[in-house]
Design an enzyme around this catalytic site. Structure first.
Site, short mmCIF file in Angstrom:
data_model
loop_
_atom_site.label_atom_id
_atom_site.label_comp_id
_atom_site.label_asym_id
_atom_site.label_seq_id
_atom_site.Cartn_x
_atom_site.Cartn_y
_atom_site.Cartn_z
N SER A 10 0.84 -1.20 0.00
CA SER A 10 0.00 0.00 0.00
C SER A 10 0.87 1.24 0.00
CB SER A 10 -0.90 0.02 1.24
OG SER A 10 -1.51 1.29 1.38
N HIS A 35 -1.16 -1.31 -4.39
CA HIS A 35 -2.43 -1.03 -3.72
C HIS A 35 -2.56 0.47 -3.48
CE1 HIS A 35 -5.96 -2.31 -1.41
NE2 HIS A 35 -5.65 -1.35 -0.53
N ASP A 37 -4.81 3.29 -1.82
CA ASP A 37 -5.86 3.59 -0.84
C ASP A 37 -6.39 4.99 -1.06
OD1 ASP A 37 -6.06 1.25 0.90
OD2 ASP A 37 -4.00 1.67 1.46
N MET A 39 -8.99 7.79 0.04
CA MET A 39 -9.81 8.17 1.20
C MET A 39 -10.32 9.59 1.02
SD MET A 39 -7.43 6.72 4.28
CE MET A 39 -6.65 5.09 4.18
N HIS A 68 -8.50 0.83 -4.02
CA HIS A 68 -9.44 0.61 -2.91
C HIS A 68 -10.11 1.94 -2.58
CE1 HIS A 68 -9.84 -0.61 1.64
NE2 HIS A 68 -11.01 -0.47 1.04
N MET A 70 -12.20 4.09 -0.48
CA MET A 70 -12.83 4.32 0.83
C MET A 70 -13.50 5.69 0.77
SD MET A 70 -9.90 2.69 3.31
CE MET A 70 -8.57 2.85 2.11
N MET A 139 -11.21 -5.96 5.62
CA MET A 139 -10.43 -5.01 6.42
C MET A 139 -10.18 -5.63 7.79
SD MET A 139 -9.78 -2.39 4.55
CE MET A 139 -9.09 -1.37 5.86
N GLY A 146 -3.05 4.16 8.19
CA GLY A 146 -2.09 3.07 8.16
C GLY A 146 -1.51 2.82 9.53
N GLY A 147 -0.81 1.69 9.67
CA GLY A 147 -0.07 1.41 10.89
C GLY A 147 -0.88 0.92 12.06
N ASP A 175 -6.45 -6.49 4.26
CA ASP A 175 -5.79 -5.19 4.39
C ASP A 175 -5.90 -4.73 5.84
OD1 ASP A 175 -4.79 -2.65 4.19
OD2 ASP A 175 -6.25 -1.94 2.71
N GLY A 176 -4.74 -4.52 6.47
CA GLY A 176 -4.75 -3.98 7.82
C GLY A 176 -3.89 -4.76 8.79
N SER A 198 3.11 -0.32 6.09
CA SER A 198 4.30 -0.04 6.89
C SER A 198 5.26 -1.22 6.93
CB SER A 198 3.90 0.38 8.30
OG SER A 198 3.05 -0.58 8.90
#
Length: 223
Positions: A10, A35, A37, A39, A68, A70, A139, A146-147, A175-176, A198
């Site tokens: 990601s 990937h 993300d 948002m 993705h 969101m 998810m 992230g993280g 993811d996550g 990360s």
């Protein structure tokens, strides 16, 4: 035969000041997908980037762009992300009232269609759209940053969705909080595509980090 594992770093965890170079680096260092993300600060409490950034990154890699979304609503932006170069477009089951329509639209644009579930959404939300899916994204943290720490309760959901998918050619992505400690767990539960942020970008040795996550995941598949 053991499932093949897809590693999708990601870029949320990449250096945004040199994003094109970061995409080139993970491509060179062994990623399978990139990937992305997206948002909106509305559906999730963060803002990242839109289709113009995806389009700007597209020349930097020939790998699958795994986008993705969101965002809510998502339907007005599907065509823009398709034109920007996304290969897979994943929308959230929670992002609008007409999931089936959204998935049909993605496929009509010539792209692969995915659906994502937040931790509190049960797998039953996708039961009646399986025939329109190329990917299911579970998810394993609450989306937006992230993280975060992996939520172990999602392993049961991954197992249930793997059973629902059966022999259908649908990727099951997670993811996550994916890292060398959790990759084996999600792969053993049935995931075959792993998003890692990360854990890939943490120390600059992208090739070593990607290989370590893949090795851990394959050990989980074999378990």
């Amino acid at each position: 035969m053991a499932r093949e594992i897809v590693i999708a770093p990601s870029i949320l965890s990449a250096d945004f000041a040199k994003l094109g170079g970061e995409v080139e680096a993970i491509d060179r260092d062994g990623c399978d997908w990139v990937h992305l993300d997206v948002m909106d600060g509305h559906f999730v409490p963060n803002i990242t980037f839109g289709p113009d950034v995806v389009a700007a990154l597209r020349p930097h890699s020939d790998k699958v762009f795994d986008t993705h979304l969101m965002i809510a609503p998502c339907d007005p932006y599907l065509e823009a992300f398709a034109k920007a170069g996304s290969d897979i477009i994943t929308v959230h089951a929670e992002a609008g009232p007409h999931l089936d329509r959204s998935l049909q639209h993605i496929r009509s644009l010539g792209k692969k269609a995915g659906v994502s579930l937040t931790p509190s959404t049960p797998e039953s939300a996708i039961e009646y759209v399986l025939d329109k899916l190329d990917l299911v994204l579970v998810m394993t943290v609450n989306p937006g940053f992230g993280g975060q720490t992996f939520i172990p309760a999602q392993l049961d959901k991954i197992r249930a969705i793997r059973k629902m998918i059966g022999e259908r050619p649908i990727h099951l992505e997670v993811d996550g909080g994916v890292n060398v400690d959790t990759a084996g767990l999600v792969a053993e539960a049935g995931a075959d595509a792993l998003v890692a942020g990360s854990a890939v970008f943490k120390n600059g040795d992208y090739a070593k980090n990607i290989a370590a996550i893949r090795e851990a995941a394959m050990a989980g598949v074999a378990a």
